[in-house]
Design an enzyme around this catalytic site. Structure first.
Site, PDB file in Angstrom:
ATOM      1  N   ALA A 142       0.746  -1.261   0.025  1.00  0.00           N
ATOM      2  CA  ALA A 142      -0.143   0.083   0.034  1.00  0.00           C
ATOM      3  C   ALA A 142       0.796   1.409  -0.181  1.00  0.00           C
ATOM      4  CB  ALA A 142      -0.898   0.142   1.262  1.00  0.00           C
TER       5      ALA A 142
ATOM      6  N   LYS B 235       1.377   3.512   6.286  1.00  0.00           N
ATOM      7  CA  LYS B 235       2.145   2.358   6.596  1.00  0.00           C
ATOM      8  C   LYS B 235       1.202   1.099   6.335  1.00  0.00           C
ATOM      9  CE  LYS B 235       4.547   4.290  10.663  1.00  0.00           C
ATOM     10  NZ  LYS B 235       4.454   4.481  12.184  1.00  0.00           N
ATOM     11  N   GLY B 236       1.976  -0.098   6.458  1.00  0.00           N
ATOM     12  CA  GLY B 236       1.413  -1.076   6.230  1.00  0.00           C
ATOM     13  C   GLY B 236       0.390  -1.734   7.239  1.00  0.00           C
TER      14      GLY B 236
ATOM     15  N   GLU C 140       0.982  -7.196   8.035  1.00  0.00           N
ATOM     16  CA  GLU C 140       1.639  -8.001   9.127  1.00  0.00           C
ATOM     17  C   GLU C 140       1.395  -7.669  10.546  1.00  0.00           C
ATOM     18  OE1 GLU C 140       3.485  -9.933   6.949  1.00  0.00           O
ATOM     19  OE2 GLU C 140       4.078  -8.509   5.439  1.00  0.00           O
TER      20      GLU C 140
ATOM     21  N   LEU D 120      -6.301   4.155   4.182  1.00  0.00           N
ATOM     22  CA  LEU D 120      -6.740   4.433   2.880  1.00  0.00           C
ATOM     23  C   LEU D 120      -8.289   3.998   2.638  1.00  0.00           C
ATOM     24  CD1 LEU D 120      -3.830   3.227   0.616  1.00  0.00           C
ATOM     25  CD2 LEU D 120      -4.514   5.677   1.089  1.00  0.00           C
ATOM     26  N   ASN D 121      -8.436   2.849   3.270  1.00  0.00           N
ATOM     27  CA  ASN D 121      -9.837   2.213   3.284  1.00  0.00           C
ATOM     28  C   ASN D 121     -10.078   1.420   4.477  1.00  0.00           C
ATOM     29  OD1 ASN D 121     -12.107   0.658   2.874  1.00  0.00           O
ATOM     30  ND2 ASN D 121     -11.746   0.545   0.579  1.00  0.00           N
TER      31      ASN D 121
END
Ligand code: FAD
Ligand code: SF4
Ligand code: FES
Ligand code: FES
Lengths: 174, 749, 329
Positions: B515, B706-707, B710, B635-636
């Site tokens: 992302a 950021k992701g 994980e 984002l969503n």
């Protein structure tokens, strides 16, 4: 009672091992194709009828991705031989949306984000619709137990439960 | 600021997935398609002595059989480097069927291609292969004596040792110490779709439909192994049935599919069977971790020593790094982290969801819980007091949120008023306990420049393109959102296209970086195109916007208007049509800040769990989970929540169910199907709650993403283990925490 | 992995089915296919002719001898589980069925096929490892291998494979009768003689002749079974074979003594395990936790364990004590 050997099958009753014509009734349409007896319903759908909506996750009965309905009951197409399906009605995910209109369960899956990779999804939906028809979705525990034959490795489970509850409750109301 | 970014938009590929019309890589119809099947070695160490193909060739429908005798030699075997780095990314620095040596059970020794899946399977079973078997060493128990200190990890990208201060001295001086050793069984990813590659040659060019987490990595690796130009390898991937790390690297079967297609002169589909998926795309390695904490009576950490021992392949120094979080999530001047390796008869282990840090954090976070009990402190307060404002290099966090996650989680979960005394709550046969853990996952900027293209047609419709693709994380949807906002158009007129190496480069969406990378490139492409269009308009004498400064033009719904007078404006489509431009496009690129950016880079979170432990039978059931995370801009939220839920439930599986081991006699994985390698099913799922702490981050890319892939898993198993301690008073030193582990008091250590 | 070429025959009558299988040495009946097709693909069984028995009129449930039930061999697990007469007369059997496999599998799997399902021992199923059950005389890999889920009761030096069925546990407790029609006529086999322990011939699991078809399972009337129960303990909450399961039907008299008891165990034996020793130890004795524990000890006195499955003995004993205590209270 001794069995009279004369009732042994006539040679004509034996089919295969080479490919022979088979008639399959899938989603209300009749398909005449040539298949070897060793072909599973799952492979017949995916490789011979080009209906790849039914997924292969294990080919061992352990995941539920290949769930279809035979005569309205949910079964695993990976452990079913196509030859055994002659004379029975098969329904797959391809037949669930009618005239381009999503089934309420399909829409609920989208609205509740009840999938990620989508690979288990056709099987989950075939199971979920059948579950409501079976009438065993009264409690959350019922839903969880009777959906447990469909593994979702993305772990969309909580969202799948929400989707099923929504459709169940809409059905009850209407 | 923006109309769709941040909104819980439904997945754009939802209809394809719920109707079964989306085509995965094993569902590509090609004329003359043949079916390949790998035959894996039935020994884990030794040599192939003979392969008799007579019966297999006579079985009917067989187009070809490849073995080490006729398989082409690879042109160039690349070394293992994570696919995120944007270089060839083989899962192991080894290619099978080049000689007769067998290094691990299931290693490909033959490949059969036939006119149907059944014919290939039957012929494969008829291959008569004899081996000269050696004695396999594949477990910690068998290889412990041969363990050596690793120098680097992750294909040389990371040092295997991380040391600062004087750990031994600090431990000796510590007022309080905690020392614990854990054993973790291996994990297998088991995405529901096993890896599959469909290969088709057209002259010298090959097209691969590959179930990969990154088309670029497949392209780079296959081109290198086959010794052909990148322009001759196209990889297309539109749907992937999950990866979780197993499809992050490029395993031998991908190139074997291309070789097989050339061998038989037809397109070939090569799918791994479910049992083969346990021996063909890596695993999370069996490992042992030992942690020693030193602290003052006030709770301040003074020393952390964190060591890992694990099994890798004969060819690679692979260990998932265990210490990337323990070195920095809590401030501590004296630190030692290191990794020891046993080279054994397994394939090279690989990324598995929350690689490294899920178990590294398990070790740290259960040790922190022990420390809290030693000190009689609340475990949340202990964590908050030790969480520093800077990372281990003294760099400020790009964004933090750790303390807020713990506090928000405590509120949502109902932590207040908890009696910390273990074994005090019982309901029927169940002992009830609650636990908490901190979570962190590194943001790794090892990737090259990322590209995306935005293109608008003269009817106002838009295509946004980038190569790396969807595999369930929702990029198709979130990139549509980012593109729509960047360009100022409605999502309905925009199509996001990805999953094709012919499109502009983005790197494999692994390590939770998808992302971040893609949204940065897509955002830059879309805003560049928007700026180009605005510039065109203000310079166009026929435009109502002529003469305005570009900064006083805004765009929404595909219409540019003056910020001063909204009645003045025109649509993109009008501008293009008037100028007889059929389309306009822009390439956007984003250069990652690099590994040496002077910021601490972790995504933070907090995990809470409530468990019921059968007091006699040791069976653990999770009743409730709460996770709060600070992944920067979301984002969503609908998709992010799903990703985080997924991670937390992976943590549940890792805690209680998932473990594989190698049979010491044969070197074969004991469990090789979904009936025995237990992953959670519907009935295992607790009440689960996910929330976000929003933090702004202007380091990690233009959007501050950021992701979430994980971090949802990190800490989940630790929270469960801490809850099991609270319920039973027994510390669990083994994962998974199966009935016998709990009954027998937690295992060794 | 294989999918060997097969010849297919759809039997129109019982006679046809029996004749077809008994006249072909490499043939097998095909019912729901949930064991047969799985093992065919794994190359564990190698029939060249499959005789589909799904059209046979054997899906019935009917009453026999005042209160017993005859279950057609082709009745599906899901249908039997929910049949009112099963739910009322043998609730423990209904529960055993519903706790087995998944709804999809239960819709496919037949009662006859369930009696003939094969062990889940992974060395048996891999089609390659030494395994006396699959390849007599080749050895038993499980003895010194990964054997956490292997049996502790009824084992031999040749094989320690667990019998996987749930419903068969209920049926051994209920003294069911397996009715067959074979090339030599009809037969009725008491269920405990149907399941053979491995002893020296682990490849022989039941006394059926080749081509002998199970046509029905008779479950005798048993009033105490109306309060029977089945509990299944397993690692994950569903869709898994039992770690340990307990079927119980018990009546305690007014004096607090065990008047009647049927007790059987799943997950621990090489066959569905009727706990005769525990039953004997308890009948006529006070229904107390101490006596339950002593009975459980007696049942497992001869248990043979490995380091990996040792815990099963304690686990199973505790499960028995808990189950009987709960039934008593
Ligand atoms: C993933 C998975 C999970 C499972 N979990 C459970 C579980 O938890 N509990 C449980 O009890 N079971 C479980 N099962 C096993 C399942 O119940 C059996 O496979 C099923 O009952 C077999 O019945 P079938 O009709 O499918 O038999 P088939 O597969 O058609 O046949 C099985 C065998 O019996 C023979 N046979 C079939 N019918 C007859 C007959 N009438 N007379 C003589 N021989 C016959 C066949 O030739 C074959 O050898 C599971 C199976 C799978 C795949
Ligand atoms: S336990 Fe039985 S089935 Fe398993 S390997 Fe040994 S002989 Fe074979
Ligand atoms: S593919 Fe049929 S159950 Fe997995
Ligand atoms: S959505 Fe990926 S497996 Fe369920």
């Amino acid at each position: 009672m001794a069995i009279n050997q004369s009732t042994a099958p006539a040679e004509t009753g034996l089919r295969g091992p080479r490919g022979e014509p088979v008639t399959l009734d899938v989603n209300g349409a009749t398909y005449a194709i040539e298949l070897e007896p060793r072909v599973s319903l799952l492979d017949a759908l995916r490789d011979h009828l080009d209906m790849t909506g039914t997924k292969k996750g294990c080919d061992q009965g352990t995941c539920g991705a290949c769930t279809v309905w035979m005569d309205g009951r949910r079964v695993l197409s990976c452990l079913t031989l196509a030859y055994s399906c002659e004379g029975h009605q098969i329904a797959t995910i391809e037949g669930i949306a009618q005239d381009g209109e999503l089934h309420p369960m399909q829409q609920a899956f989208i609205d509740h984000d009840a999938f990620q990779c989508g690979y288990c999804t056709p099987g989950q939906i075939m199971s979920a619709i059948a579950l409501l028809r079976e009438g065993n979705a009264t409690t959350d525990a019922d839903i969880a137990e009777h959906m447990s034959g469909n593994i979702c490795r993305c772990q969309a489970y909580p969202n799948i439960h929400a989707a099923i509850r929504e459709v169940r409750d809409a059905d009850d109301g209407g | 600021m923006s109309p769709v970014v941040g909104k819980p938009v439904n997945r754009v590929d939802g209809p394809d997935k719920v109707t079964g019309t989306g085509r995965y890589c094993g569902e590509i119809v090609l004329p003359g398609l043949a079916y390949g099947l790998i035959v894996g070695a039935a020994v884990a160490n030794g040599r192939v002595v003979s392969i008799d193909e007579t019966a297999a060739r006579a079985a009917g429908g067989v187009f070809g059989i490849m073995t080490h005798r006729n398989t082409p030699k690879v042109a160039n075997q690349p070394r293992l480097i994570p696919s995120l780095a944007g270089q060839p990314a083989p899962g192991e620095s080894f290619f099978p069927m080049q000689d007769d040596v067998v290094h691990y059970w299931g290693q490909p020794v033959a490949l059969v291609v036939a006119d149907s899946e059944e014919a290939a399977a039957h012929a494969a079973a008829l291959l008569d292969i004899t081996y000269e078997p050696g004695v396999p060493v594949a477990t910690i128990a068998d290889g412990r004596a041969s363990a050596t200190q690793a120098k680097t990890l992750f294909g040389g990208l990371m040092p295997a040792t991380d040391e600062r201060g004087d750990v031994e001295g600090a431990l000796a001086a510590a007022e309080v110490t905690v020392d614990a050793t854990y054993h973790f069984a291996a994990n297998h990813h088991n995405p529901l779709e096993t890896s599959v590659t469909t290969a088709q040659w057209d002259g010298d060019r090959v097209t691969l439909w590959d179930s990969t987490m990154g088309v670029r990595a497949s392209q780079l690796t296959v081109a290198s192994l086959l010794g052909i130009p990148l322009s001759d390898v196209r990889v297309i991937t539109h749907f992937v049935g999950g990866g979780f790390g197993s499809k992050a690297m490029v395993w031998p079967h991908v190139t074997l599919a291309a070789m097989a297609a050339r061998h038989v002169g037809r397109p070939v589909r090569l799918a791994l069977t479910r049992p083969q998926s346990f021996t063909s795309n890596g695993h999370r390695e069996e490992q042992e971790q030992r942690i020693t904490l030193g602290a003052g009576r006030d709770g301040r950490l003074t020393a952390i020593r964190h060591r890992k021992l694990s099994v890798t392949s004969p060819f690679d120094d692979w260990a998932e790094p265990a210490t990337g979080v323990s070195t920095q999530i809590y401030g501590c001047d004296n630190y030692l982290g290191d990794h020891q390796l046993i080279h054994g008869n397994t394939m090279t282990p690989t990324f598995t969801r929350a690689p490294g840090e899920s178990l590294g954090s398990f070790t740290l976070e259960t040790a922190m819980d022990r420390l809290a009990y030693e000190l009689g402190m609340d475990p949340i307060e202990l964590r908050i007091m030790n969480h520093p404002p800077v990372d281990n290099h003294g760099n400020p966090w790009s964004s933090d949120g750790m303390a807020d996650c713990l506090r928000r989680g405590a509120d949502l979960f109902g932590w207040a008023g908890r009696d910390p005394t273990p074994g005090t709550r019982q309901e029927g046969n169940d002992l009830i306990g609650t636990g908490v853990a901190g979570a962190g996952y590194p943001v790794a900027f090892m990737m090259p420049v990322q590209h995306a293209r935005a293109r608008i047609f003269h009817d106002g419709s838009v295509v946004i393109q980038t190569s790396a693709q969807e595999f369930g994380i929702g990029v198709t949807t979130s990139m549509s959102q980012v593109g729509a906002d960047g360009l100022g158009v409605d999502m309905d007129v925009l199509r996001f296209e990805a999953g094709d190496t012919d499109l502009p480069n983005t790197t494999s969406a692994v390590g939770s970086m998808g992302a971040t990378m893609q949204s940065s490139a897509v955002h830059n492409a879309a805003t560049t195109l928007r700026n180009d269009l605005i510039a065109h308009a203000v310079n166009d004498g026929k435009s109502p916007l002529h003469g305005l400064s570009p900064s006083s033009v805004k765009v929404a719904d595909g219409r540019m208007t003056s910020t001063l007078d909204p009645s003045i404006g025109e649509s993109y489509a009008d501008l293009l049509q008037r100028n007889r431009l059929l389309d306009m496009e822009a390439l956007g690129s984003w250069t990652p800040p690099g590994m040496d950016t002077p910021h601490g880079l972790l995504t933070f979170g907090a995990q809470f769990a409530e468990v019921a432990v059968d007091k006699d039978l040791g069976l653990v059931r999770v009743r409730r989970m709460t996770g709060v995370f600070a992944p920067g801009r979301v984002l969503n939220p609908k998709l992010a929540r799903s990703q985080l839920l997924g991670g937390m439930l992976w943590g549940l599986g890792q805690a209680l169910l998932e473990g594989n081991q190698i049979d010491r006699q044969s070197g074969r994985w004991a469990l090789n199907n979904l009936g025995e390698y237990l992953v959670p099913v519907h009935a295992d799922i607790p009440d689960i709650q996910v929330d976000f702490v929003e933090v702004e981050d202007d380091v990690v890319g233009p959007l501050g993403v950021k992701g979430v892939g994980e971090v949802g898993q990190v800490g989940a198993a630790a929270a469960i283990a801490n809850a099991v301690f609270h319920a039973t008073g027994r510390r669990m030193n083994e994962l998974p925490m199966t009935a016998e582990v709990v009954m027998n008091g937690g295992g060794p250590g | 992995m294989t999918m060997r070429p097969i010849t297919f025959f759809r039997a129109g009558s019982i006679d046809e089915a029996v004749a077809a299988v008994s006249s072909h040495p490499d043939s097998a009946f095909l019912a729901g296919g949930t064991t047969e097709i799985d093992l065919l693909r794994l190359n564990v069984v190698q029939p060249t002719l499959l005789v589909d028995v799904n059209d046979l009129p054997l899906t019935y449930l009917e009453d026999v001898d005042d209160g017993g039930v005859r279950i057609g061999a082709m009745a599906r697990m899901s249908d039997v589980a929910r049949a009112p007469r099963i739910v009322e007369r043998y609730p423990g059997m209904s529960q055993a069925l519903l706790l087995g496999a998944s709804e999809q599998l239960r819709n496919m799997a037949s009662m006859g096929g369930n009696m003939c399902q094969r062990t889940r021992c992974s060395y048996f199923r891999d089609g390659q490892s030494p395994c006396n059950k699959r390849e007599p005389g080749s050895g038993c890999s499980a003895l010194t291998g990964i054997n956490r889920g292997h049996a502790v009761l009824g084992t031999s030096e040749q094989c320690i494979a667990t019998h996987p069925s749930d419903v068969a546990v209920a049926l051994v407790a209920l003294d069911a009768m397996i009715r067959t029609i074979g090339p030599d006529g009809t037969n009725a086999i008491p269920i405990e003689r149907f399941f053979l322990r491995p002893a020296d011939t682990p490849s022989i699991e039941h006394p059926l002749a080749h081509g002998e078809l199970i046509v029905a399972i008779d479950v005798p009337a048993l009033p105490v079974a109306r309060t029977s129960r089945y509990v299944k303990h397993r690692d994950r909450a569903s869709y898994e074979f039992a770690l340990v399961s307990v079927f119980s039907a018990m009546r305690v008299d007014d004096a607090g003594n065990v008047a009647e008891l049927r007790l059987a165990l799943g997950g621990v034996g090489t066959v569905p395990w009727r706990a005769h020793r525990a039953e004997e130890a308890l009948i006529g004795r006070p229904a107390t936790p101490e006596n339950f524990a002593a009975a459980a000890d007696a049942e497992f006195a001869d248990a043979r364990t490995t380091p990996m499955n040792e815990f099963m003995v304690t686990f199973a004993k505790r499960a028995i004590v808990r189950e009987l205590s709960e039934v008593t209270s």
